[in-house]
Design a protein around this motif. Sequence first.
Motif, PDB file in Angstrom:
ATOM      1  N   GLU A  55      -6.637 -22.435 -21.578  1.00 13.30           N
ATOM      2  CA  GLU A  55      -5.281 -21.708 -20.904  1.00 13.30           C
ATOM      3  C   GLU A  55      -4.115 -22.673 -20.825  1.00 13.30           C
ATOM      4  OE1 GLU A  55      -6.049 -19.940 -16.865  1.00 13.30           O
ATOM      5  OE2 GLU A  55      -7.359 -18.538 -17.817  1.00 13.30           O
ATOM      6  N   THR A  56      -2.933 -22.168 -21.399  1.00 15.86           N
ATOM      7  CA  THR A  56      -1.727 -22.846 -21.115  1.00 15.86           C
ATOM      8  C   THR A  56      -0.838 -21.921 -20.474  1.00 15.86           C
ATOM      9  OG1 THR A  56      -2.495 -23.798 -23.329  1.00 15.86           O
ATOM     10  CG2 THR A  56       0.020 -23.879 -22.701  1.00 15.86           C
ATOM     11  N   LEU A  57      -0.252 -22.526 -19.660  1.00 15.01           N
ATOM     12  CA  LEU A  57       0.976 -22.043 -18.767  1.00 15.01           C
ATOM     13  C   LEU A  57       2.093 -21.757 -19.613  1.00 15.01           C
ATOM     14  CD1 LEU A  57       1.696 -20.928 -16.024  1.00 15.01           C
ATOM     15  CD2 LEU A  57       2.716 -23.170 -15.432  1.00 15.01           C
ATOM     16  N   VAL A  58       2.608 -20.693 -19.632  1.00 15.23           N
ATOM     17  CA  VAL A  58       3.836 -20.543 -20.712  1.00 15.23           C
ATOM     18  C   VAL A  58       4.885 -19.819 -20.130  1.00 15.23           C
ATOM     19  CG1 VAL A  58       2.020 -20.364 -22.802  1.00 15.23           C
ATOM     20  CG2 VAL A  58       2.705 -17.837 -21.462  1.00 15.23           C
ATOM     21  N   ALA A  59       4.820 -19.200 -18.850  1.00 12.71           N
ATOM     22  CA  ALA A  59       5.991 -18.733 -18.073  1.00 12.71           C
ATOM     23  C   ALA A  59       5.491 -18.335 -16.625  1.00 12.71           C
ATOM     24  CB  ALA A  59       6.343 -17.372 -18.486  1.00 12.71           C
ATOM     25  N   VAL A  60       6.539 -18.334 -15.681  1.00 11.08           N
ATOM     26  CA  VAL A  60       6.519 -18.143 -14.291  1.00 11.08           C
ATOM     27  C   VAL A  60       7.540 -17.336 -13.863  1.00 11.08           C
ATOM     28  CG1 VAL A  60       5.353 -20.376 -13.662  1.00 11.08           C
ATOM     29  CG2 VAL A  60       7.739 -20.270 -13.348  1.00 11.08           C
ATOM     30  N   ALA A  61       7.200 -16.381 -13.128  1.00 16.21           N
ATOM     31  CA  ALA A  61       8.211 -15.378 -12.693  1.00 16.21           C
ATOM     32  C   ALA A  61       8.135 -15.208 -11.056  1.00 16.21           C
ATOM     33  CB  ALA A  61       8.019 -13.990 -13.365  1.00 16.21           C
ATOM     34  N   GLN A  62       9.190 -14.770 -10.669  1.00 21.78           N
ATOM     35  CA  GLN A  62       9.276 -14.290  -8.953  1.00 21.78           C
ATOM     36  C   GLN A  62      10.168 -12.927  -9.029  1.00 21.78           C
ATOM     37  OE1 GLN A  62       9.690 -17.424  -5.866  1.00 21.78           O
ATOM     38  NE2 GLN A  62      11.331 -15.973  -5.152  1.00 21.78           N
ATOM     39  N   GLY A  63       9.734 -12.066  -8.158  1.00 20.70           N
ATOM     40  CA  GLY A  63      10.273 -10.779  -8.159  1.00 20.70           C
ATOM     41  C   GLY A  63      10.192 -10.234  -6.817  1.00 20.70           C
ATOM     42  N   THR A  64      11.025  -9.397  -6.576  1.00 15.77           N
ATOM     43  CA  THR A  64      11.121  -8.538  -5.463  1.00 15.77           C
ATOM     44  C   THR A  64      10.602  -7.072  -5.616  1.00 15.77           C
ATOM     45  OG1 THR A  64      12.833  -9.681  -4.090  1.00 15.77           O
ATOM     46  CG2 THR A  64      12.255  -7.754  -3.322  1.00 15.77           C
ATOM     47  N   ILE A  65       9.767  -6.753  -5.036  1.00 13.86           N
ATOM     48  CA  ILE A  65       9.179  -5.161  -5.108  1.00 13.86           C
ATOM     49  C   ILE A  65       9.371  -4.475  -4.004  1.00 13.86           C
ATOM     50  CG2 ILE A  65       7.115  -4.064  -5.897  1.00 13.86           C
ATOM     51  CD1 ILE A  65       8.008  -6.457  -7.664  1.00 13.86           C
ATOM     52  N   ALA A  66      10.222  -3.172  -4.255  1.00 13.79           N
ATOM     53  CA  ALA A  66      10.608  -2.381  -3.313  1.00 13.79           C
ATOM     54  C   ALA A  66       9.678  -1.040  -3.283  1.00 13.79           C
ATOM     55  CB  ALA A  66      12.066  -1.984  -3.550  1.00 13.79           C
ATOM     56  N   ALA A  67       9.621  -0.771  -1.956  1.00 13.01           N
ATOM     57  CA  ALA A  67       8.848   0.702  -1.717  1.00 13.01           C
ATOM     58  C   ALA A  67       9.694   1.731  -2.363  1.00 13.01           C
ATOM     59  CB  ALA A  67       8.613   0.845  -0.226  1.00 13.01           C
ATOM     60  N   MET A  68       9.193   2.711  -2.823  1.00 14.85           N
ATOM     61  CA  MET A  68       9.960   3.778  -3.400  1.00 14.85           C
ATOM     62  C   MET A  68      10.310   4.695  -1.934  1.00 14.85           C
ATOM     63  SD  MET A  68       7.962   4.804  -6.711  1.00 14.85           S
ATOM     64  CE  MET A  68       9.105   6.297  -7.122  1.00 14.85           C
ATOM     65  N   SER A  69      11.573   5.312  -2.199  1.00 12.97           N
ATOM     66  CA  SER A  69      11.926   6.466  -1.131  1.00 12.97           C
ATOM     67  C   SER A  69      11.201   7.590  -1.482  1.00 12.97           C
ATOM     68  CB  SER A  69      13.096   6.323  -1.106  1.00 12.97           C
ATOM     69  OG  SER A  69      13.725   7.019  -2.054  1.00 12.97           O
ATOM     70  N   ASN A  70      10.962   8.473  -0.607  1.00 12.03           N
ATOM     71  CA  ASN A  70      10.375   9.808  -0.839  1.00 12.03           C
ATOM     72  C   ASN A  70      11.135  10.745  -1.953  1.00 12.03           C
ATOM     73  OD1 ASN A  70       8.555   9.770   1.059  1.00 12.03           O
ATOM     74  ND2 ASN A  70       9.726  10.774   2.464  1.00 12.03           N
ATOM     75  N   ARG A  71      12.592  10.470  -2.031  1.00 11.66           N
ATOM     76  CA  ARG A  71      13.036  11.119  -2.969  1.00 11.66           C
ATOM     77  C   ARG A  71      12.890  10.483  -4.338  1.00 11.66           C
ATOM     78  NH1 ARG A  71      19.598  10.900  -3.636  1.00 11.66           N
ATOM     79  NH2 ARG A  71      19.730  12.550  -5.334  1.00 11.66           N
ATOM     80  N   GLU A  72      12.807   9.152  -4.390  1.00 11.32           N
ATOM     81  CA  GLU A  72      12.426   8.777  -5.894  1.00 11.32           C
ATOM     82  C   GLU A  72      11.067   9.138  -6.456  1.00 11.32           C
ATOM     83  OE1 GLU A  72      14.449   4.235  -5.578  1.00 11.32           O
ATOM     84  OE2 GLU A  72      12.735   4.687  -4.253  1.00 11.32           O
ATOM     85  N   GLY A  73      10.326   9.321  -5.286  1.00 10.51           N
ATOM     86  CA  GLY A  73       8.736   9.734  -5.926  1.00 10.51           C
ATOM     87  C   GLY A  73       8.814  11.299  -6.227  1.00 10.51           C
ATOM     88  N   GLU A  74       9.670  12.055  -6.046  1.00  8.48           N
ATOM     89  CA  GLU A  74       9.547  13.520  -6.329  1.00  8.48           C
ATOM     90  C   GLU A  74       9.562  13.916  -7.685  1.00  8.48           C
ATOM     91  OE1 GLU A  74      12.158  14.994  -2.474  1.00  8.48           O
ATOM     92  OE2 GLU A  74      13.201  14.886  -4.507  1.00  8.48           O
ATOM     93  N   GLN A  86       0.825  -1.401  -0.004  1.00  9.49           N
ATOM     94  CA  GLN A  86      -0.110  -0.062   0.013  1.00  9.49           C
ATOM     95  C   GLN A  86       0.800   1.257   0.015  1.00  9.49           C
ATOM     96  OE1 GLN A  86      -2.848  -0.653   3.124  1.00  9.49           O
ATOM     97  NE2 GLN A  86      -4.223  -1.383   1.724  1.00  9.49           N
ATOM     98  N   VAL A  87       2.040   1.114  -0.800  1.00  8.28           N
ATOM     99  CA  VAL A  87       2.623   2.375  -1.014  1.00  8.28           C
ATOM    100  C   VAL A  87       3.276   2.351  -2.442  1.00  8.28           C
ATOM    101  CG1 VAL A  87       3.819   2.361   1.352  1.00  8.28           C
ATOM    102  CG2 VAL A  87       4.907   1.413  -0.200  1.00  8.28           C
ATOM    103  N   PRO A  88       3.621   3.537  -2.845  1.00  3.71           N
ATOM    104  CA  PRO A  88       4.340   3.315  -3.998  1.00  3.71           C
ATOM    105  C   PRO A  88       5.459   2.633  -4.256  1.00  3.71           C
ATOM    106  CG  PRO A  88       3.972   5.593  -3.641  1.00  3.71           C
ATOM    107  CD  PRO A  88       3.766   4.834  -2.311  1.00  3.71           C
ATOM    108  N   VAL A  89       5.739   1.923  -5.520  1.00  2.00           N
ATOM    109  CA  VAL A  89       6.772   0.880  -5.494  1.00  2.00           C
ATOM    110  C   VAL A  89       7.294   0.813  -6.774  1.00  2.00           C
ATOM    111  CG1 VAL A  89       5.541  -0.655  -3.660  1.00  2.00           C
ATOM    112  CG2 VAL A  89       5.047  -1.092  -6.017  1.00  2.00           C
ATOM    113  N   VAL A  90       8.683   0.200  -6.991  1.00  6.06           N
ATOM    114  CA  VAL A  90       9.219  -0.120  -8.130  1.00  6.06           C
ATOM    115  C   VAL A  90       9.773  -1.573  -8.045  1.00  6.06           C
ATOM    116  CG1 VAL A  90      10.074   1.938  -8.728  1.00  6.06           C
ATOM    117  CG2 VAL A  90      11.509   0.883  -7.281  1.00  6.06           C
TER     118      VAL A  90
END
Length: 140
Positions: free
Chosen positions: A121-140, A72-76
């Motif tokens: 439906e045919t499964l064609v790919a799977v992915a996993q990732g880490t999503i990081a909260a944006m700092s205040n500076r990144e959101g400026e 529940q915050v802006p992320v990248v």
Amino acid sequence: MDALMELGQQVLSKQPFSTLLGTRLTRFERGEAELELPLRAELHQQHGFAHGGVLSYLADNALTFAGGSAMQVPVVTSEFKINYIRPALGTRLIARARALHAGRRQAVCHCDIVALSDQGETLVAVAQGTIAAMSNREGE
């Protein structure tokens, strides 16, 4: 339409690349997201199936929507990996992502990508990732 879905659609509409591709947000709940993309010839590679970059884009975006809604915050995206399972053939791609764990600064998320065709439906790919909260500076 609920407030979270409305917010998600606003975010997606501000992504020029997503608009160019015709991506739609079809489900958006806390910690979960589903994106759909019509699979047209311009998105194919030389062998006639979806280009890997299209699958990677879809996974990246779905992972980020799932992680952002969980925190529940802006992320990248901090990082992600994708495994291509089989060629993506059909009329539409669907990416279904969910947060496996969400903390204050990051979320770890999983995504399945399926291709929709006359056979279902045919499964064609799977992915996993880490999503990081944006700092205040990144959101400026």
